[in-house]
Write a protein that holds these residues in place. Structure first.
Motif, mmCIF file in Angstrom:
data_model
loop_
_atom_site.group_PDB
_atom_site.id
_atom_site.type_symbol
_atom_site.label_atom_id
_atom_site.label_comp_id
_atom_site.label_asym_id
_atom_site.label_seq_id
_atom_site.Cartn_x
_atom_site.Cartn_y
_atom_site.Cartn_z
ATOM 1 N N TYR A 246 -109.780 8.926 -40.659
ATOM 2 C CA TYR A 246 -108.809 7.982 -41.195
ATOM 3 C C TYR A 246 -109.125 6.520 -40.856
ATOM 4 C CZ TYR A 246 -105.235 11.321 -42.787
ATOM 5 O OH TYR A 246 -104.540 12.270 -43.468
ATOM 6 N N LEU A 247 -109.743 6.297 -39.702
ATOM 7 C CA LEU A 247 -109.873 4.945 -39.158
ATOM 8 C C LEU A 247 -110.512 3.942 -40.123
ATOM 9 C CD1 LEU A 247 -109.379 3.075 -36.793
ATOM 10 C CD2 LEU A 247 -111.567 3.802 -35.818
ATOM 11 N N PRO A 248 -111.691 4.225 -40.737
ATOM 12 C CA PRO A 248 -112.288 3.229 -41.642
ATOM 13 C C PRO A 248 -111.364 2.865 -42.810
ATOM 14 C CG PRO A 248 -113.882 4.942 -41.099
ATOM 15 C CD PRO A 248 -112.551 5.416 -40.606
ATOM 16 N N GLY A 249 -110.718 3.884 -43.396
ATOM 17 C CA GLY A 249 -109.812 3.626 -44.510
ATOM 18 C C GLY A 249 -108.588 2.839 -44.087
ATOM 19 N N TYR A 250 -108.041 3.160 -42.903
ATOM 20 C CA TYR A 250 -106.895 2.415 -42.397
ATOM 21 C C TYR A 250 -107.239 0.937 -42.225
ATOM 22 C CZ TYR A 250 -103.910 6.450 -41.316
ATOM 23 O OH TYR A 250 -103.109 7.551 -41.402
ATOM 24 N N LEU A 251 -108.405 0.677 -41.661
ATOM 25 C CA LEU A 251 -108.821 -0.708 -41.441
ATOM 26 C C LEU A 251 -108.978 -1.439 -42.768
ATOM 27 C CD1 LEU A 251 -111.461 -0.217 -38.578
ATOM 28 C CD2 LEU A 251 -109.142 -1.124 -38.377
ATOM 29 N N LEU A 252 -109.565 -0.777 -43.763
ATOM 30 C CA LEU A 252 -109.769 -1.411 -45.057
ATOM 31 C C LEU A 252 -108.444 -1.637 -45.790
ATOM 32 C CD1 LEU A 252 -111.833 -2.528 -46.999
ATOM 33 C CD2 LEU A 252 -112.095 -0.244 -47.985
ATOM 34 N N GLN A 253 -107.473 -0.752 -45.561
ATOM 35 C CA GLN A 253 -106.167 -0.927 -46.213
ATOM 36 C C GLN A 253 -105.469 -2.210 -45.771
ATOM 37 O OE1 GLN A 253 -103.327 2.373 -46.898
ATOM 38 N NE2 GLN A 253 -104.915 3.703 -46.045
ATOM 39 N N HIS A 254 -105.812 -2.701 -44.586
ATOM 40 C CA HIS A 254 -105.241 -3.975 -44.135
ATOM 41 C C HIS A 254 -105.727 -5.119 -45.022
ATOM 42 C CE1 HIS A 254 -103.054 -2.780 -40.535
ATOM 43 N NE2 HIS A 254 -104.046 -1.955 -40.258
ATOM 44 N N LEU A 255 -106.829 -4.869 -45.758
ATOM 45 C CA LEU A 255 -107.340 -5.872 -46.686
ATOM 46 C C LEU A 255 -106.874 -5.610 -48.113
ATOM 47 C CD1 LEU A 255 -109.209 -8.334 -46.967
ATOM 48 C CD2 LEU A 255 -111.116 -6.755 -47.317
ATOM 49 N N THR A 256 -106.778 -4.328 -48.497
ATOM 50 C CA THR A 256 -106.444 -3.984 -49.888
ATOM 51 C C THR A 256 -104.950 -3.840 -50.150
ATOM 52 O OG1 THR A 256 -106.676 -1.599 -49.491
ATOM 53 C CG2 THR A 256 -108.656 -2.800 -50.169
ATOM 54 N N THR A 257 -104.134 -3.949 -49.114
ATOM 55 C CA THR A 257 -102.681 -3.964 -49.301
ATOM 56 C C THR A 257 -102.097 -5.215 -48.641
ATOM 57 O OG1 THR A 257 -102.145 -2.750 -47.259
ATOM 58 C CG2 THR A 257 -102.581 -1.441 -49.231
ATOM 59 N N ALA A 258 -100.948 -5.637 -49.133
ATOM 60 C CA ALA A 258 -100.253 -6.792 -48.552
ATOM 61 C C ALA A 258 -98.755 -6.554 -48.678
ATOM 62 C CB ALA A 258 -100.658 -8.074 -49.259
ATOM 63 N N ARG A 259 -97.973 -7.207 -47.811
ATOM 64 C CA ARG A 259 -96.522 -7.062 -47.877
ATOM 65 C C ARG A 259 -96.003 -7.634 -49.191
ATOM 66 N NH1 ARG A 259 -94.181 -3.520 -44.513
ATOM 67 N NH2 ARG A 259 -92.219 -4.593 -44.950
ATOM 68 N N PRO A 260 -95.281 -6.840 -49.959
ATOM 69 C CA PRO A 260 -94.760 -7.306 -51.249
ATOM 70 C C PRO A 260 -93.444 -8.047 -51.081
ATOM 71 C CG PRO A 260 -94.187 -5.012 -50.930
ATOM 72 C CD PRO A 260 -94.990 -5.412 -49.721
ATOM 73 N N ASP A 261 -93.052 -8.750 -52.130
ATOM 74 C CA ASP A 261 -91.707 -9.332 -52.137
ATOM 75 C C ASP A 261 -90.743 -8.322 -52.769
ATOM 76 O OD1 ASP A 261 -91.925 -9.528 -54.957
ATOM 77 O OD2 ASP A 261 -92.741 -11.560 -54.828
ATOM 78 N N ASP A 262 -89.459 -8.654 -52.768
ATOM 79 C CA ASP A 262 -88.443 -7.723 -53.265
ATOM 80 C C ASP A 262 -88.658 -7.351 -54.728
ATOM 81 O OD1 ASP A 262 -87.435 -8.010 -50.771
ATOM 82 O OD2 ASP A 262 -85.510 -8.890 -51.364
ATOM 83 N N SER A 263 -89.082 -8.326 -55.542
ATOM 84 C CA SER A 263 -89.258 -8.057 -56.967
ATOM 85 C C SER A 263 -90.384 -7.056 -57.211
ATOM 86 C CB SER A 263 -89.538 -9.363 -57.721
ATOM 87 O OG SER A 263 -90.797 -9.908 -57.343
ATOM 88 N N GLN A 264 -91.400 -7.076 -56.369
ATOM 89 C CA GLN A 264 -92.516 -6.138 -56.512
ATOM 90 C C GLN A 264 -92.105 -4.730 -56.068
ATOM 91 O OE1 GLN A 264 -95.100 -8.627 -54.165
ATOM 92 N NE2 GLN A 264 -96.355 -9.162 -55.927
ATOM 93 N N ILE A 265 -91.278 -4.664 -55.036
ATOM 94 C CA ILE A 265 -90.756 -3.368 -54.593
ATOM 95 C C ILE A 265 -89.883 -2.751 -55.674
ATOM 96 C CG2 ILE A 265 -89.238 -2.231 -52.925
ATOM 97 C CD1 ILE A 265 -90.193 -4.245 -50.828
ATOM 98 N N GLU A 266 -89.099 -3.594 -56.357
ATOM 99 C CA GLU A 266 -88.250 -3.100 -57.453
ATOM 100 C C GLU A 266 -89.089 -2.434 -58.547
ATOM 101 O OE1 GLU A 266 -84.698 -6.492 -57.084
ATOM 102 O OE2 GLU A 266 -86.192 -6.575 -58.688
ATOM 103 N N VAL A 267 -90.239 -3.001 -58.836
ATOM 104 C CA VAL A 267 -91.122 -2.428 -59.857
ATOM 105 C C VAL A 267 -91.631 -1.057 -59.418
ATOM 106 C CG1 VAL A 267 -93.325 -2.701 -61.071
ATOM 107 C CG2 VAL A 267 -91.826 -4.679 -60.771
ATOM 108 N N ALA A 268 -92.053 -0.959 -58.148
ATOM 109 C CA ALA A 268 -92.551 0.319 -57.628
ATOM 110 C C ALA A 268 -91.462 1.392 -57.639
ATOM 111 C CB ALA A 268 -93.091 0.123 -56.205
ATOM 112 N N ILE A 269 -90.251 1.009 -57.289
ATOM 113 C CA ILE A 269 -89.118 1.947 -57.300
ATOM 114 C C ILE A 269 -88.852 2.439 -58.721
ATOM 115 C CG2 ILE A 269 -86.625 2.144 -56.968
ATOM 116 C CD1 ILE A 269 -86.903 0.287 -54.548
ATOM 117 N N ALA A 270 -88.889 1.516 -59.688
ATOM 118 C CA ALA A 270 -88.641 1.886 -61.092
ATOM 119 C C ALA A 270 -89.684 2.893 -61.576
ATOM 120 C CB ALA A 270 -88.654 0.636 -61.971
#
Length: 296
Positions: A246-270
Motif C-alpha cells: 500500500y505504501l507507494p500508492g498511499y504516498l502518491l495519493q497525497h499528490l493525486t488527491t486534494a481536499r475538495p470544497d463543499d460544492s465538489q463534495i455535493e457532486v460526488a454525493i449526487a
C-alpha cells in the motif's frame, strides 16, 4: 456492495449497481447522467482475468465519462472526430512516454544488454517518468481541480462504506486517501511489471522493437497479478507486510488527491446516490460485493 469511481472534468463517475456521472455545469447546477449497467459474466470473476476485466471496465466508462463531462461542463458538443483524435493521441503519448522512451533511454545507459539488468533499469526509468509526469500535471490549475474531485470521490465512498447518511458534513470528516484507489493499483502494477519483464528478459533475447511489443503483450498479465495482490491487501485490511504494498500508492495519493470544497463534495454525493439508489441499504446488499474493486 463495493463501488468504484473516477474523477473527471468538473465531476465524478461512480460505478456500482448503475454507472452514474455527475457534473457541475457552468450555471452551477449539477447534471446527473446514467451511463448504463456493468455486466460481470462468470468468466470475468476468474482470478487473474478479473483484474484485467475490471481495468477494462474502468477505462471504458472513464473515457466515456471524460468526454461527456467535458461537454457538460463547457456546454459545447464534441465532434466524433475530436473524440477519436483525443483518444488516439492519449494512447500514443502513453505508449511513447511509458514504453518506448524508457527502452530508448535504457539502450543508451546499459551498454551490455544483460536482459535482467536491462529490465531493472528500464523499470526504474518508467517509474521515474511516471512520477515526474504526475508531478508536472499537478501544477496545472485544471488538473488540481480534477484532483480535488478525486479527493471528493474517495471521501464520499469512505462515508458510504461506513454506513453514513450522505451529506457534505458527514463526508468532510473522511480522508482523501483510499486503499482501493487505482493509484495503489498502478504503483503495484509498475513494480510487478519490472519483476515480470526481468524474468522474461532473462530467458529471451530481444531487440528494441520486440522489447516494445513484449511490454504491450505482458500488460494484461501484469495487470492480473497486480489486481490479485491488491485483493490480498484489501482482504488483510493493510495489516502486517501488506502495508508495503500500500505504501507507494498511499504516498502518491497525497499528490493525486486534494481536499475538495463543499460544492465538489455535493457532486460526488449526487453521483454515488444515483449509482446505488437513494434507498440503498449500505450493509445489506452483498450480491455484487466484488463487482468493482478499483477507484479512480
Amino acid at each position: 456492495m463495493r463501488v468504484g469511481g473516477q474523477a473527471v472534468i468538473e465531476g465524478v463517475l461512480i460505478i456500482a449497481r448503475k454507472v452514474s456521472l455527475a457534473v457541475r455545469k457552468a450555471d452551477g447546477e449539477i447534471e446527473v447522467k446514467d451511463l448504463g449497467v456493468v455486466n460481470f459474466p462468470k468468466w470475468s470473476r476468474i482470478p487473474f482475468i478479473r483484474g484485467f476485466y475490471s481495468l477494462f471496465i474502468s477505462l471504458y466508462f472513464g473515457i466515456k465519462a471524460l468526454n461527456l463531462s467535458s461537454e457538460i461542463s463547457s456546454g459545447e458538443q464534441m465532434k466524433s472526430s475530436e473524440k477519436l483524435f483525443s483518444l488516439l493521441l492519449a494512447i500514443g503519448l502513453a505508449v511513447g512516454l511509458f514504453v518506448a522512451v524508457p527502452i530508448l533511454l535504457t539502450n543508451f545507459l546499459v551498454e551490455k544488454k544483460g536482459e535482467f539488468l536491462y529490465s531493472i533499469v528500464e523499470g526504474f526509468i518508467r517509474v521515474g517518468l511516471f512520477l515526474l509526469y504526475v508531478w508536472i500535471i499537478s501544477l496545472f490549475r485544471d488538473v488540481k481541480r480534477v484532483f480535488q474531485f478525486h479527493g471528493a470521490e474517495h471521501m464520499t465512498i469512505h462515508a458510504y462504506e461506513h454506513g453514513e447518511n450522505l451529506s457534505v458534513e458527514s463526508v468532510k470528516k473522511y480522508s482523501t486517501i483510499h486503499p482501493r484507489c487505482g493509484t495503489n493499483f498502478l504503483m503495484i502494477f509498475l513494480i510487478v511489471a519490472v519483476v515480470l519483464l526481468s524474468i522474461f528478459g532473462s530467458v529471451v533475447s530481444l531487440s528494441t522493437w520486440t522489447r516494445i511489443l513484449s511490454r504491450l503483450i505482458l500488460l494484461p498479465i501484469a495487470a492480473g497479478v497486480s489486481y490479485e495482490l491488491l485483493k490480498v491487501a484489501a482482504f488483510l485490511n493493510g495489516r502486517g507486510w501488506v502495508k508495503i504494498l500500500y505504501l507507494p500508492g498511499y504516498l502518491l495519493q497525497h499528490l493525486t488527491t486534494a481536499r475538495p470544497d463543499d460544492s465538489q463534495i455535493e457532486v460526488a454525493i449526487a453521483a454515488l446516490k444515483h449509482a446505488v439508489g437513494e434507498k440503498e441499504n449500505t450493509t445489506g446488499d452483498q450480491e455484487k460485493e466484488e463487482d468493482m474493486e478499483l477507484l479512480g
